[in-house]
Write an enzyme that holds these catalytic residues in place. Structure first.
Site, PDB file in Angstrom:
ATOM      1  N   HIS A   1      -2.709   4.124   7.001  1.00 23.65           N
ATOM      2  CA  HIS A   1      -1.739   3.127   7.423  1.00 23.65           C
ATOM      3  C   HIS A   1      -0.586   3.698   7.749  1.00 23.65           C
ATOM      4  O   HIS A   1      -0.424   4.995   7.224  1.00 23.65           O
ATOM      5  CB  HIS A   1      -1.209   2.340   6.373  1.00 23.65           C
ATOM      6  CG  HIS A   1      -0.187   1.360   6.448  1.00 23.65           C
ATOM      7  ND1 HIS A   1       1.022   1.840   5.824  1.00 23.65           N
ATOM      8  CD2 HIS A   1       0.281   0.447   7.189  1.00 23.65           C
ATOM      9  CE1 HIS A   1       2.130   1.276   6.350  1.00 23.65           C
ATOM     10  NE2 HIS A   1       1.458   0.076   7.252  1.00 23.65           N
TER      11      HIS A   1
ATOM     12  N   HIS B   1      -0.721  -5.523 -10.368  1.00 31.94           N
ATOM     13  CA  HIS B   1      -1.558  -6.279 -11.206  1.00 31.94           C
ATOM     14  C   HIS B   1      -2.858  -5.454 -11.642  1.00 31.94           C
ATOM     15  O   HIS B   1      -3.649  -5.812 -12.434  1.00 31.94           O
ATOM     16  CB  HIS B   1      -1.988  -7.603 -10.670  1.00 31.94           C
ATOM     17  CG  HIS B   1      -2.768  -7.294  -9.395  1.00 31.94           C
ATOM     18  ND1 HIS B   1      -2.061  -7.100  -8.161  1.00 31.94           N
ATOM     19  CD2 HIS B   1      -3.972  -7.571  -8.892  1.00 31.94           C
ATOM     20  CE1 HIS B   1      -2.815  -6.785  -7.028  1.00 31.94           C
ATOM     21  NE2 HIS B   1      -3.927  -7.124  -7.441  1.00 31.94           N
TER      22      HIS B   1
END
Length: 305
Positions: A108, A180
């Site tokens: 990215h 998470h």
């Protein structure tokens, strides 16, 4: 001091960066990118360059956007609450490459420029800043790949002072982290935002250097692994780990959220998603396998150079 600037040179450079990166990727893949120009009803538009089902790249998007609006979206003003609601101008190049071969890492890059203009009737000055970075997300870890990528990131920042690389490397480790899951998205790279303090010329030059080092950081890794043999086992693990990429982009990524909040073109924003992805319930790799080694040896903050 954050003084008014001319955004024209930034826009021209971003378009040239997009063209040069696409040319390099077409040389790698042998497949031409599709070109898709779009307009945004609220102001501005963009140029999306996309490859699907290439020889090396299963999907890749190299996206230019330049949008304007009457109120800076919450994602862009979260770190600068005093700018909330101001008219804005934002431009950037963002890319995500999802290779077909599981031994080539996903990568990215983003480089961007924002201007927040004063509200109507205000005597405040416009406020501008740069941001960006690049990061590497392997499916199978290779120390040489991580060292090379981080070395080029370091070299991109070296002309601007010795403190930038460790600071932006740490920022990347902290940003590209799935809270998470309690794990990083990959092996990091560099990340920065709200860059204006060095002045426009230096901030722009640093951002240019990051963008212009991208091909040198990633192309050698793709060339190194493009012909590596793999089986369905490696492909299945790649598709499983791609799920983490989707989770990060939809839950945490400020670029994705800004694009959606600002009314950007959904197709261009979500082209960052992998074309094939799987989730498995409560799956764990077998100890001692190459899949387990990704977790034990690569998915934690580490000084690679």
């Amino acid at each position: 001091m954050n003084t008014p600037v001319d955004a024209g040179p930034v826009r021209a450079w971003l378009l040239s960066l997009q063209a040069s990166i696409v040319a390099g990727l077409e040389g790698l893949d042998g497949t031409a990118f599709e070109t898709d120009q779009w307009d945004r009803p609220g102001g501005g538009g963009g140029l999306s360059r996309v490859i699907e089902n290439g020889q090396v790249l299963e999907r890749g998007g190299v996206l230019f956007s330049h949008v304007t609006g009457g109120a800076l979206p919450p994602t862009a003003s979260a770190q600068r609450p005093g700018l909330a609601g101001r008219p804005f101008e934002a431009m950037g190049v963002s890319l995500v490459l999802h290779p077909r071969n599981p031994f080539i890492p996903t990568v990215h890059l983003n480089v961007r420029f924002f201007i927040a203009y004063p509200a109507a009737g205000s005597t405040d000055a416009p406020v501008w800043w740069f941001g960006g970075g690049m990061d590497l997300t392997p499916y199978y870890g290779f120390e040489a790949d991580a060292v090379h990528f981080h070395s080029v990131c370091r070299d991109a920042l070296a002309p601007f002072g010795a403190d930038y690389h460790p600071r932006f490397k740490k920022w990347c480790d902290e940003y590209f982290f799935l809270k998470h899951r309690n794990e990083p998205r990959g092996v990091g790279g560099l990340f920065f935002d709200d860059l204006s303090e060095p002045g426009f010329e230096t901030s722009f030059a640093l951002t240019r250097s990051v963008g212009e080092h991208f091909l040198a950081a990633w192309l050698p890794l793709a060339e190194r692994h493009r012909d590596d043999p793999y089986t369905q086992r490696e492909r299945d693990f790649q598709c499983y780990r791609r799920g983490r990429y989707v989770e990060f982009n939809l839950v945490f990524d400020r670029g994705t959220l800004f694009g959606l909040q600002s009314g950007g073109r959904t197709e261009s924003i979500l082209v960052s998603m992998p074309p094939v992805v799987n989730w498995r319930y409560n799956w764990q790799p077998e100890p001692g396998t190459p899949e387990a080694r990704l977790y034990t040896d690569f998915l934690h903050a580490r000084d690679w150079v």
